[in-house]
Design a protein around this motif. Structure first.
Motif, PDB file in Angstrom:
ATOM      1  N   GLU A 104      26.387  30.785   6.219  1.00  0.00           N
ATOM      2  CA  GLU A 104      25.561  31.418   5.185  1.00  0.00           C
ATOM      3  C   GLU A 104      25.210  32.848   5.585  1.00  0.00           C
ATOM      4  N   ALA A 105      24.956  33.052   6.875  1.00  0.00           N
ATOM      5  CA  ALA A 105      24.643  34.402   7.358  1.00  0.00           C
ATOM      6  C   ALA A 105      25.836  35.328   7.138  1.00  0.00           C
ATOM      7  N   GLU A 106      27.040  34.815   7.378  1.00  0.00           N
ATOM      8  CA  GLU A 106      28.250  35.620   7.170  1.00  0.00           C
ATOM      9  C   GLU A 106      28.373  36.017   5.706  1.00  0.00           C
ATOM     10  N   LYS A 107      28.079  35.084   4.798  1.00  0.00           N
ATOM     11  CA  LYS A 107      28.136  35.387   3.361  1.00  0.00           C
ATOM     12  C   LYS A 107      27.137  36.477   2.990  1.00  0.00           C
ATOM     13  N   ASP A 108      25.972  36.446   3.651  1.00  0.00           N
ATOM     14  CA  ASP A 108      24.922  37.429   3.367  1.00  0.00           C
ATOM     15  C   ASP A 108      25.120  38.734   4.137  1.00  0.00           C
ATOM     16  N   GLY A 109      26.159  38.778   4.980  1.00  0.00           N
ATOM     17  CA  GLY A 109      26.403  39.977   5.773  1.00  0.00           C
ATOM     18  C   GLY A 109      25.349  40.221   6.827  1.00  0.00           C
ATOM     19  N   VAL A 110      24.776  39.134   7.353  1.00  0.00           N
ATOM     20  CA  VAL A 110      23.702  39.227   8.343  1.00  0.00           C
ATOM     21  C   VAL A 110      24.243  38.878   9.721  1.00  0.00           C
ATOM     22  N   ILE A 111      23.933  39.696  10.706  1.00  0.00           N
ATOM     23  CA  ILE A 111      24.294  39.412  12.093  1.00  0.00           C
ATOM     24  C   ILE A 111      23.135  38.671  12.734  1.00  0.00           C
ATOM     25  N   VAL A 112      23.378  37.435  13.148  1.00  0.00           N
ATOM     26  CA  VAL A 112      22.325  36.608  13.720  1.00  0.00           C
ATOM     27  C   VAL A 112      22.164  36.934  15.206  1.00  0.00           C
ATOM     28  N   PRO A 113      20.958  37.242  15.653  1.00  0.00           N
ATOM     29  CA  PRO A 113      20.745  37.548  17.077  1.00  0.00           C
ATOM     30  C   PRO A 113      20.969  36.308  17.941  1.00  0.00           C
ATOM     31  N   MET A 114      21.701  36.477  19.035  1.00  0.00           N
ATOM     32  CA  MET A 114      22.012  35.366  19.927  1.00  0.00           C
ATOM     33  C   MET A 114      21.314  35.487  21.278  1.00  0.00           C
ATOM     34  N   THR A 115      20.969  36.713  21.666  1.00  0.00           N
ATOM     35  CA  THR A 115      20.295  36.915  22.952  1.00  0.00           C
ATOM     36  C   THR A 115      18.821  37.213  22.716  1.00  0.00           C
ATOM     37  N   ARG A 116      18.015  37.023  23.748  1.00  0.00           N
ATOM     38  CA  ARG A 116      16.583  37.298  23.629  1.00  0.00           C
ATOM     39  C   ARG A 116      16.337  38.778  23.318  1.00  0.00           C
ATOM     40  N   GLU A 117      17.167  39.641  23.893  1.00  0.00           N
ATOM     41  CA  GLU A 117      17.009  41.078  23.661  1.00  0.00           C
ATOM     42  C   GLU A 117      17.240  41.412  22.186  1.00  0.00           C
ATOM     43  N   ASP A 118      18.318  40.852  21.610  1.00  0.00           N
ATOM     44  CA  ASP A 118      18.605  41.107  20.195  1.00  0.00           C
ATOM     45  C   ASP A 118      17.549  40.472  19.295  1.00  0.00           C
ATOM     46  N   TYR A 119      17.077  39.288  19.692  1.00  0.00           N
ATOM     47  CA  TYR A 119      16.106  38.571  18.882  1.00  0.00           C
ATOM     48  C   TYR A 119      14.804  39.359  18.764  1.00  0.00           C
ATOM     49  N   CYS A 120      14.453  40.052  19.831  1.00  0.00           N
ATOM     50  CA  CYS A 120      13.187  40.784  19.849  1.00  0.00           C
ATOM     51  C   CYS A 120      13.246  42.107  19.101  1.00  0.00           C
ATOM     52  N   VAL A 121      14.447  42.470  18.611  1.00  0.00           N
ATOM     53  CA  VAL A 121      14.560  43.663  17.782  1.00  0.00           C
ATOM     54  C   VAL A 121      13.981  43.331  16.419  1.00  0.00           C
ATOM     55  N   LYS A 122      13.046  44.126  15.960  1.00  0.00           N
ATOM     56  CA  LYS A 122      12.386  43.847  14.684  1.00  0.00           C
ATOM     57  C   LYS A 122      13.320  44.211  13.537  1.00  0.00           C
ATOM     58  N   THR A 123      13.526  43.259  12.627  1.00  0.00           N
ATOM     59  CA  THR A 123      14.510  43.396  11.561  1.00  0.00           C
ATOM     60  C   THR A 123      13.848  43.736  10.242  1.00  0.00           C
TER      61      THR A 123
END
Length: 213
Positions: free
Chosen positions: A174-193
């Protein structure tokens, strides 16, 4: 359906603007329609180092006409197998329960909704609940039993884990359909979207707030 009060619209406009300017990590928030402040779409990214890591779970948050005196409702659009999520996707969490005295619920009045709560506190509570379900009054009894078996066996009983992993994999499509890159690492996750620019507080919403002002 009752129309939202001017105070409710002003409160929602302030909260929405605040979340766009200072997003909650692990979430993407936008309006379902630019001319309706009372319904938001929330994308929840599964936190790293949990069963939900890599997941992309969408939900709708609907606000009552007298917000913030009454709580909003949260319904998952993405399938979520969780002790505190009903089969239809409705989230069951104390913070969203009306502030009434109900001894049978097992909840303290201070755990329920009050007008000082905000969307930000709701989102943080959702993440906390994903990691630590409330199994004392589950919305999904089967999921609660499976979770307890998984927890008590320290992960040796894999039934609960397998269902979550499958749902996470499905949500990534579903994320791919929405063109969303899902964060996989803690560093990426903590980036405010932030939400896409087109979903900023639109002129239609601004006009609605002014009309009720």
């Amino acid at each position: 359906m009752a129309q939202p009060t001017g105070a409710a619209l002003r409160t929602l406009a302030i909260e929405y603007k605040g979340i766009q300017e200072e997003p909650v990590e692990g979430f993407r928030v936008r309006l379902v329609n630019d001319d309706n402040l009372c319904e938001w779409e929330v994308a929840i990214f599964g936190p790293p180092d949990t069963l939900y890591q890599g997941g992309y779970f969408k939900a709708h948050v609907k606000f009552p006409p007298d917000y913030p005196y009454s709580p909003p409702t949260v319904r998952f659009l993405t399938k979520v197998w969780h002790p505190n999520v009903y089969e239809n996707g409705d989230l069951c969490i104390s913070i969203l329960h009306p502030p009434v005295d109900d001894p049978q619920s097992g909840e303290l009045p201070c755990e329920r909704w009050n007008p000082t709560q905000t969307v930000r506190t709701i989102l943080l509570s959702v993440i906390s609940l994903l990691n630590e379900p409330n199994t004392f009054s589950p919305a999904n009894v089967d999921a609660s039993v499976m979770y307890r078996r998984w927890r008590d066996s320290k992960g040796k009983d894999k039934e609960y884990e397998k269902i979550i992993r499958k749902q996470v994999a499905s949500s990534r499509l579903e994320a791919e359909k929405d063109g969303v890159i899902v964060p996989m690492t803690r560093e990426d996750y903590c980036v405010k979207t932030k939400a896409p620019a087109g979903n900023a507080l639109g002129s239609g919403v601004t006009a609605i707030v002014q009309l009720h002002g």
